[in-house]
Design a protein around this motif. Structure first.
Motif, PDB file in Angstrom:
ATOM      1  N   ILE A   1      -4.952   8.261   0.351  1.00  0.00           N
ATOM      2  CA  ILE A   1      -4.265   9.542   0.494  1.00  0.00           C
ATOM      3  C   ILE A   1      -4.555  10.097   1.874  1.00  0.00           C
ATOM      4  O   ILE A   1      -5.702  10.118   2.324  1.00  0.00           O
ATOM      5  CB  ILE A   1      -4.727  10.556  -0.578  1.00  0.00           C
ATOM      6  CG1 ILE A   1      -4.491  10.024  -1.989  1.00  0.00           C
ATOM      7  CG2 ILE A   1      -4.001  11.898  -0.391  1.00  0.00           C
ATOM      8  CD1 ILE A   1      -5.109  10.886  -3.086  1.00  0.00           C
ATOM      9  N   GLU A   2      -3.508  10.569   2.530  1.00  0.00           N
ATOM     10  CA  GLU A   2      -3.652  11.242   3.819  1.00  0.00           C
ATOM     11  C   GLU A   2      -3.764  12.742   3.579  1.00  0.00           C
ATOM     12  O   GLU A   2      -2.885  13.346   2.951  1.00  0.00           O
ATOM     13  CB  GLU A   2      -2.449  10.935   4.719  1.00  0.00           C
ATOM     14  CG  GLU A   2      -2.527  11.594   6.087  1.00  0.00           C
ATOM     15  CD  GLU A   2      -1.298  11.321   6.942  1.00  0.00           C
ATOM     16  OE1 GLU A   2      -1.239  11.873   8.064  1.00  0.00           O
ATOM     17  OE2 GLU A   2      -0.404  10.567   6.497  1.00  0.00           O
ATOM     18  N   VAL A   3      -4.829  13.338   4.067  1.00  0.00           N
ATOM     19  CA  VAL A   3      -5.055  14.776   3.925  1.00  0.00           C
ATOM     20  C   VAL A   3      -4.925  15.420   5.296  1.00  0.00           C
ATOM     21  O   VAL A   3      -5.744  15.159   6.202  1.00  0.00           O
ATOM     22  CB  VAL A   3      -6.444  15.075   3.329  1.00  0.00           C
ATOM     23  CG1 VAL A   3      -6.669  16.589   3.248  1.00  0.00           C
ATOM     24  CG2 VAL A   3      -6.581  14.441   1.948  1.00  0.00           C
TER      25      VAL A   3
ATOM     26  N   ALA B   1      -6.004  19.160  -7.071  1.00  0.00           N
ATOM     27  CA  ALA B   1      -5.468  18.548  -8.293  1.00  0.00           C
ATOM     28  C   ALA B   1      -4.378  17.541  -7.964  1.00  0.00           C
ATOM     29  O   ALA B   1      -4.170  16.573  -8.708  1.00  0.00           O
ATOM     30  CB  ALA B   1      -4.926  19.621  -9.233  1.00  0.00           C
ATOM     31  N   TYR B   2      -3.684  17.744  -6.836  1.00  0.00           N
ATOM     32  CA  TYR B   2      -2.666  16.783  -6.426  1.00  0.00           C
ATOM     33  C   TYR B   2      -3.307  15.456  -6.025  1.00  0.00           C
ATOM     34  O   TYR B   2      -2.713  14.392  -6.227  1.00  0.00           O
ATOM     35  CB  TYR B   2      -1.842  17.338  -5.259  1.00  0.00           C
ATOM     36  CG  TYR B   2      -0.945  18.489  -5.633  1.00  0.00           C
ATOM     37  CD1 TYR B   2       0.285  18.274  -6.233  1.00  0.00           C
ATOM     38  CD2 TYR B   2      -1.329  19.805  -5.386  1.00  0.00           C
ATOM     39  CE1 TYR B   2       1.123  19.325  -6.570  1.00  0.00           C
ATOM     40  CE2 TYR B   2      -0.515  20.872  -5.723  1.00  0.00           C
ATOM     41  CZ  TYR B   2       0.713  20.629  -6.319  1.00  0.00           C
ATOM     42  OH  TYR B   2       1.527  21.676  -6.670  1.00  0.00           O
ATOM     43  N   LEU B   3      -4.504  15.508  -5.464  1.00  0.00           N
ATOM     44  CA  LEU B   3      -5.179  14.265  -5.088  1.00  0.00           C
ATOM     45  C   LEU B   3      -5.408  13.397  -6.313  1.00  0.00           C
ATOM     46  O   LEU B   3      -5.155  12.188  -6.295  1.00  0.00           O
ATOM     47  CB  LEU B   3      -6.514  14.565  -4.409  1.00  0.00           C
ATOM     48  CG  LEU B   3      -6.503  15.449  -3.158  1.00  0.00           C
ATOM     49  CD1 LEU B   3      -7.922  15.584  -2.617  1.00  0.00           C
ATOM     50  CD2 LEU B   3      -5.571  14.896  -2.104  1.00  0.00           C
ATOM     51  N   ARG B   4      -5.882  14.012  -7.385  1.00  0.00           N
ATOM     52  CA  ARG B   4      -6.124  13.252  -8.616  1.00  0.00           C
ATOM     53  C   ARG B   4      -4.816  12.746  -9.207  1.00  0.00           C
ATOM     54  O   ARG B   4      -4.754  11.630  -9.745  1.00  0.00           O
ATOM     55  CB  ARG B   4      -6.873  14.121  -9.630  1.00  0.00           C
ATOM     56  CG  ARG B   4      -8.275  14.501  -9.164  1.00  0.00           C
ATOM     57  CD  ARG B   4      -9.086  15.107 -10.302  1.00  0.00           C
ATOM     58  NE  ARG B   4      -8.445  16.287 -10.880  1.00  0.00           N
ATOM     59  CZ  ARG B   4      -8.538  17.504 -10.373  1.00  0.00           C
ATOM     60  NH1 ARG B   4      -9.229  17.708  -9.264  1.00  0.00           N
ATOM     61  NH2 ARG B   4      -7.941  18.521 -10.958  1.00  0.00           N
ATOM     62  N   ALA B   5      -3.751  13.552  -9.108  1.00  0.00           N
ATOM     63  CA  ALA B   5      -2.452  13.113  -9.617  1.00  0.00           C
ATOM     64  C   ALA B   5      -1.933  11.912  -8.836  1.00  0.00           C
ATOM     65  O   ALA B   5      -1.377  10.968  -9.415  1.00  0.00           O
ATOM     66  CB  ALA B   5      -1.446  14.267  -9.542  1.00  0.00           C
ATOM     67  N   PHE B   6      -2.125  11.931  -7.518  1.00  0.00           N
ATOM     68  CA  PHE B   6      -1.701  10.798  -6.691  1.00  0.00           C
ATOM     69  C   PHE B   6      -2.483   9.543  -7.064  1.00  0.00           C
ATOM     70  O   PHE B   6      -1.916   8.456  -7.184  1.00  0.00           O
ATOM     71  CB  PHE B   6      -1.920  11.098  -5.206  1.00  0.00           C
ATOM     72  CG  PHE B   6      -1.112  12.233  -4.648  1.00  0.00           C
ATOM     73  CD1 PHE B   6      -0.023  12.746  -5.326  1.00  0.00           C
ATOM     74  CD2 PHE B   6      -1.446  12.812  -3.430  1.00  0.00           C
ATOM     75  CE1 PHE B   6       0.727  13.794  -4.812  1.00  0.00           C
ATOM     76  CE2 PHE B   6      -0.706  13.849  -2.898  1.00  0.00           C
ATOM     77  CZ  PHE B   6       0.381  14.348  -3.593  1.00  0.00           C
TER      78      PHE B   6
ATOM     79  N   PRO C   1      -9.633   5.777  -1.108  1.00  0.00           N
ATOM     80  CA  PRO C   1      -9.950   6.267   0.236  1.00  0.00           C
ATOM     81  C   PRO C   1      -9.100   7.466   0.660  1.00  0.00           C
ATOM     82  O   PRO C   1      -7.908   7.544   0.347  1.00  0.00           O
ATOM     83  CB  PRO C   1      -9.656   5.058   1.135  1.00  0.00           C
ATOM     84  CG  PRO C   1      -9.753   3.878   0.233  1.00  0.00           C
ATOM     85  CD  PRO C   1      -9.256   4.348  -1.098  1.00  0.00           C
ATOM     86  N   LEU C   2      -9.732   8.380   1.386  1.00  0.00           N
ATOM     87  CA  LEU C   2      -9.057   9.529   1.971  1.00  0.00           C
ATOM     88  C   LEU C   2      -9.025   9.372   3.483  1.00  0.00           C
ATOM     89  O   LEU C   2     -10.034   9.037   4.103  1.00  0.00           O
ATOM     90  CB  LEU C   2      -9.763  10.831   1.598  1.00  0.00           C
ATOM     91  CG  LEU C   2      -9.800  11.200   0.112  1.00  0.00           C
ATOM     92  CD1 LEU C   2     -10.572  12.499  -0.080  1.00  0.00           C
ATOM     93  CD2 LEU C   2      -8.400  11.307  -0.466  1.00  0.00           C
ATOM     94  N   VAL C   3      -7.849   9.623   4.057  1.00  0.00           N
ATOM     95  CA  VAL C   3      -7.651   9.534   5.501  1.00  0.00           C
ATOM     96  C   VAL C   3      -7.263  10.922   5.998  1.00  0.00           C
ATOM     97  O   VAL C   3      -6.223  11.453   5.604  1.00  0.00           O
ATOM     98  CB  VAL C   3      -6.549   8.517   5.844  1.00  0.00           C
ATOM     99  CG1 VAL C   3      -6.320   8.459   7.346  1.00  0.00           C
ATOM    100  CG2 VAL C   3      -6.888   7.136   5.295  1.00  0.00           C
ATOM    101  N   ALA C   4      -8.103  11.521   6.822  1.00  0.00           N
ATOM    102  CA  ALA C   4      -7.764  12.829   7.389  1.00  0.00           C
ATOM    103  C   ALA C   4      -6.782  12.637   8.540  1.00  0.00           C
ATOM    104  O   ALA C   4      -6.817  11.630   9.255  1.00  0.00           O
ATOM    105  CB  ALA C   4      -9.014  13.536   7.880  1.00  0.00           C
TER     106      ALA C   4
ATOM    107  N   LEU D   1       0.817  -1.197   0.000  1.00  0.00           N
ATOM    108  CA  LEU D   1       0.000   0.000   0.000  1.00  0.00           C
ATOM    109  C   LEU D   1       0.862   1.263   0.000  1.00  0.00           C
ATOM    110  O   LEU D   1       1.882   1.327   0.686  1.00  0.00           O
ATOM    111  CB  LEU D   1      -0.914   0.006   1.223  1.00  0.00           C
ATOM    112  CG  LEU D   1      -1.880  -1.179   1.339  1.00  0.00           C
ATOM    113  CD1 LEU D   1      -2.643  -1.116   2.654  1.00  0.00           C
ATOM    114  CD2 LEU D   1      -2.832  -1.205   0.158  1.00  0.00           C
ATOM    115  N   LEU D   2       0.406   2.249  -0.745  1.00  0.00           N
ATOM    116  CA  LEU D   2       1.113   3.526  -0.849  1.00  0.00           C
ATOM    117  C   LEU D   2       0.153   4.648  -0.469  1.00  0.00           C
ATOM    118  O   LEU D   2      -0.893   4.821  -1.102  1.00  0.00           O
ATOM    119  CB  LEU D   2       1.632   3.738  -2.269  1.00  0.00           C
ATOM    120  CG  LEU D   2       2.229   5.119  -2.586  1.00  0.00           C
ATOM    121  CD1 LEU D   2       3.414   5.422  -1.680  1.00  0.00           C
ATOM    122  CD2 LEU D   2       2.633   5.191  -4.067  1.00  0.00           C
TER     123      LEU D   2
END
Length: 237
Positions: A32-34, A19-24, A77-80, A4-5
């Motif tokens: 992605i950790e936000v 836009a970085y979220l979509r690039a990731f 998934p997004l992880v705050a 997992l990355l």
């Protein structure tokens, strides 16, 4: 097993940051950790502190960041991640759910105070460090959801030139007490370090190395290419 990355970004750090979220996502990130910036980020080093200051100076708030996330969604998934001062506020869990966020990291919330966190439906991932004693490690493994965040080294976040030996030791200890994925963070700065960490863990979290590039002006395409090198390193290990 696919490793997992999870790249990290400070929400609101620059205009158009989603836009970085979509690039990731396009580069192969699994989640992605936000970061929701806080004025006193006690576990974060200079790079994440600088990013938090930049976001706050732009007027970013948890509400504005989550609204931007909701308006420009990704499919992974997004992880705050944020600090207890924000996470313990009434309605915080509802705000995460409304934005489509499914996970949460609160690095300064003691295990003994976890019950104060009211975020039903949100998977709360706990941190374990090399200094965590065995009995507390077992409790972290039992009460974590989603994954366990293995802090590679005692200290603060930031880029490092090598993976600390303590990372492998901690991952091995965690594997003995939980079936949850073990993600190593704090200091993963290169594809080589990511691959080394993945030899003993289920994946990696990359924060300061990503944020340094964003703060230096890297575009979403450039950051996507960097995340792609991390993905490739994990896939060929």
């Amino acid at each position: 097993m696919t490793k997992l990355l999870m790249p990290y970004i400070t929400g609101g750090v620059v205009a158009g940051w989603t836009a970085y979220l979509r690039a990731f996502e396009d580069a192969g990130a699994d989640l992605i950790e936000v970061g929701l910036p806080f004025s006193d980020p006690t576990v974060d080093g200079p790079t994440i502190q600088e990013a938090s200051d930049a976001a706050l100076a732009r007027g970013a708030t948890p509400g504005s960041i989550l609204a931007e996330v909701a308006a420009d969604p990704v499919t992974i998934p997004l992880v705050a991640s944020t600090y207890a001062n924000l996470a313990l506020r009434p309605g915080f869990g509802d705000a995460l759910t409304a934005a489509g966020v499914t996970g949460l990291i609160v690095p300064d919330l003691p295990l003994d105070e976890l019950d104060q966190l009211q975020v039903p439906g949100i998977a709360v991932s706990l941190l374990a460090s090399p200094a965590t004693p065995d009995d507390r490690l077992a409790e972290i493994g039992k009460r974590s959801q989603g994954f366990v965040y293995a802090v590679s080294v005692m200290g603060i976040t930031g880029e490092r030139d090598r993976l600390a030996p303590s990372a492998a030791t901690l991952a091995t200890r965690l594997k003995q007490i939980t079936d949850l994925p073990i993600l190593i963070g704090f200091g993963i700065s290169s594809p080589e370090q990511a691959a080394e960490a993945a030899e003993v863990a289920d994946g990696v979290i990359v924060g300061a190395a990503v944020m340094r590039r964003i703060l230096d002006g890297a575009s979403p395409a450039t950051l996507g290419a960097f995340v792609g090198t991390l993905r490739a390193a994990l896939d060929v290990r």
